[in-house]
Design an enzyme around this catalytic site. Sequence first.
Site, PDB file in Angstrom:
ATOM      1  CE  LYS A 184      -2.945   2.760   2.922  1.00 35.28           C
ATOM      2  NZ  LYS A 184      -3.430   2.986   4.507  1.00 35.28           N
ATOM      3  CD  GLU A 231      -5.677   8.844  10.668  1.00 37.42           C
ATOM      4  OE1 GLU A 231      -5.046   7.562  10.918  1.00 37.42           O
ATOM      5  OE2 GLU A 231      -5.951   9.021   9.470  1.00 37.42           O
TER       6      GLU A 231
END
Length: 458
Positions: A184, A231
């Site tokens: 990723k 976040e």
Amino acid sequence: MSALVPRLRVRSVAVDVTGDLLTRVPDETDPRDVVTWLRDGDGMVGWGRAAVVTSRGPARFERAEKWWDALRSTASVEDEVRLPGSGLVAFGSFAFAPESCDKSVLVVPRVLIGRRDGLAWVTHVAVDEEPWPTEHASELLARTNPLLDQLDPVVENVGSVSAAAWPEVISRAIARINAGEVDKVVLARDAQIQHRHGDVVRIAPVLERLAGRYAATWTFSVDGLLGATPEMLVRLQGGRARSRVLAGTIRRAGSGDHPAPASGRDLPAGNAADPEHPVDPRLRLMTSEKDLEEHAYAVRSVTEALAPHCSDLHVPEAPYVLELPDVYHLASDITGTMVSGATSLRLAAALHPSAAVCGTPTSAAALIISELEGMDRGRYAGPVGWLDGSGDGDWGIALRCGELSPDRRSLRIFAGGGIVAASDPAAELAETEVKLTAMRHALGLIPEGPGGTPPKPR
């Protein structure tokens, strides 16, 4: 890094504070000197610089913490409030990459106004033998900024990579993934925002709009970096560490037509489906192999980084759906009991960069980022937050944000997304456009009302 460590005198007093904290920030304040950490109307706002340190390179976190340790060891603190955020507090923002040209910064504001759980305080900081401010706290709190609702006229220009060219960048990343270089990689793009008349961009009105529309996120500003992050990289409080991992995103249907929920709505993924509406985007998100794979990489990276510092780590078996004004995210809250004695800043350094903003494996993903993005991220996607004299504090990830230029007359805004083998280049471009909505709206680039739509991608 500057070696100067001044001797600070700090005084926090309890006060009554109602209403909007941001309205107390003087409009004439240099926007780089404004510090902010707000969520659901509570938090802290401040201004001025009593002490500051900058650092660069691979040791930027260690150098900042060494300076902070020296500063707090000599500071004289009178704190009658004794709440997280009272007493000696520093705000920080760190560059994403060690090779970045941008500096990382840790700053102690001259004045700080805080509110938490119905209790409020004002903190003043004096340097060496300076006299205390003559202004009483009540005078400070009586201030209002009449220009807080007046945005500066700005225009958007093409960033480092145009929107039209972005799908090709994503295709190149997917090819690197298929070649086995990484599992990723997270790629981001920017857009350039300029004051229409070449004046300094005032950030208080931008922060006001971010805090109002995105109340469930953490609205921040440190040294000209401002945004609203959903976040939490790490919160350390009373010996407990918590990290909120977000990875996997889908646009909310009709997101332009709905105001933000007052506190967000955390929906368990298992209950997200409405049987009468099988196309509910939350259902698509929680059953998307691509998004679940992306999220799993991010959770694993945070868990591995926290493990040496914590016992009793609780890692949810499955994510839930976090609802924000423009998007839904897959989210997981990881908690643990501290055993290492590390400060919140040291924990943030250990967690950065997580797979949510870099990729897996980290070093290989970082190399691809430097080769494909075509820009220096600066402090975008780096840790941003605060810590107090005990080492506790909050550190988010600098997302949904913009960074002022040195002359303060322009800024770059950023958005990114996680790329895995199953990613679709056109969908990844669309995701960045949705994520840019937060700053575009806050800057006044998106009209108010149901008809408001983002500008055409450039």
